[in-house]
Design an enzyme around this catalytic site. Sequence first.
Site, PDB file in Angstrom:
ATOM      1  N   HIS A   1       0.230  -4.859  -0.305  1.00 31.51           N
ATOM      2  CA  HIS A   1      -0.672  -5.617  -1.515  1.00 31.51           C
ATOM      3  C   HIS A   1      -0.486  -6.830  -2.396  1.00 31.51           C
ATOM      4  CE1 HIS A   1      -2.372  -2.227   0.237  1.00 31.51           C
ATOM      5  NE2 HIS A   1      -3.753  -2.565   0.367  1.00 31.51           N
TER       6      HIS A   1
ATOM      7  N   LYS B   1      -3.936   8.487   0.378  1.00 29.04           N
ATOM      8  CA  LYS B   1      -3.934  10.225  -0.307  1.00 29.04           C
ATOM      9  C   LYS B   1      -4.573  10.662  -1.614  1.00 29.04           C
ATOM     10  CE  LYS B   1       0.855  11.048  -1.209  1.00 29.04           C
ATOM     11  NZ  LYS B   1       1.465  11.670  -2.022  1.00 29.04           N
TER      12      LYS B   1
END
Lengths: 190, 275
Positions: A36, A101
């Site tokens: 990222h 998650k």
Amino acid sequence: MKKITTPLNKNIIKSLKAGDEVLLSGIIYTARDQAHKKIVELIKNNKKMPFDLNGQVIYYCGPTATPKGKVIGSCGPTTANRMDGFVEPLLKTGVIAMIGKGGRARFVKDIIRKYKAIYFIAPSGCGALLAKKVLSKKLVGFKYLGPEAIYELQVKDFPLVVAIDSKGNDIYGKKGQGARVRGQERKEKR
Amino acid sequence: MNLRKEIEAGVAQANFVLRSDVLCLLKKAYSAEKNSKAKKALGWILDNAAIAKEEKIAICQDTGLPVIFIDVGKDVEISSSIVKDIEDAVACGYMNNYLRPSIVDPLRRGKSSYHGAISHVHFLANIKGMKITIFPKGFGSENKSRLKMFNPTAKVEEIEDFIINSVKEAGPASCPPFVIGVGVGGTSDCALLLAKRALLGKIDKPNKDKFSNDLEMRLLKKINALGIGPMGFGGRCTALAVKVKTASTHIAGLPVGVNISCHALRSASIDIKNV
């Protein structure tokens, strides 16, 4: 149980509500912390991406090494909120869905609503079960990052739950991050 | 006995086969669950454990930062080089079993490797032989570790609130249902190490110390009343167990460490009788 297939379009995403269970088939791309950071650097500097982000699904995942004779090793989701600060530049570049998650910061819900995107959760700590849903794995970028590199995965009936829908509704309640305390939700509705 | 081979087998055991005590409590939680989403999540967790064992795939892709406990009994003489030998064998076990290289330089980051396990060597007068425990600690839950230095006059209820809040803050992302390790006493480092050690005992057996056992039971009840549940879906089971370990401390202090484990609490031990 809804079955959805990539490429996901705005209509499919709009039809999904927080709490819906879905089975996803098609192409998803792994990317976690360091990938990222790199992607956002590339976006800032107007550099070429390792893959076209437009309309794609990002999976927050760093798989184990691939055992002999298998397509992929254990490959469950990692904690999504570490990627919260990177969500906007990715969605702006065309990413349409994220899989991870846990809950997310409140500002992420606003960004998801703004771009009409979606955040799914996959069975956490179930990387062996999810490995059975992956048909192929291909390295597409940042090879030197090893498990944190970007891999293109072809998946079949990958089990997901919608955690934040395109309207910003969150299965973890208004706080997102925290625990869902009994009775709290009822209080919030009033 | 070939120590290297035994350790490599221990690495595989820890990462592929969920501990029987953990599995037992997960099955109980599955049977007791009424919330359909939470039950489904527990079903996934049980299916995952079966697939991992059968196919020799890691239970979780986060095969952790391997923590190695080397407990040396009174009848054992060892050379200090054994620590490096054990660490090398663990790294080899990780590589040969296709586990994840998750270890990096903390500031430079960069390419991850299999080398850099955390070893704790303890010489214990109350055991014989040597026991090596491999504990792959995943960081989704390790990131939620907490330490608080209480006043020595603090009430037990204040300590309970701190532990419960730590679990609340961990929330859905750290893979509930959790196992909560609590260390009380010692120094700051000792309290956190006790909390980690607490995760290594049988979690389906009661604590032999009555005071600690009562505390564990009270905490478990209160934590499960939080209603976070498997994957954060709600339901009855936010924690499978709470385990408390204590050590003597200073008259001026009361350190409390909390070390949370995800539902995939993994470890394997190798007992060596003749070193």
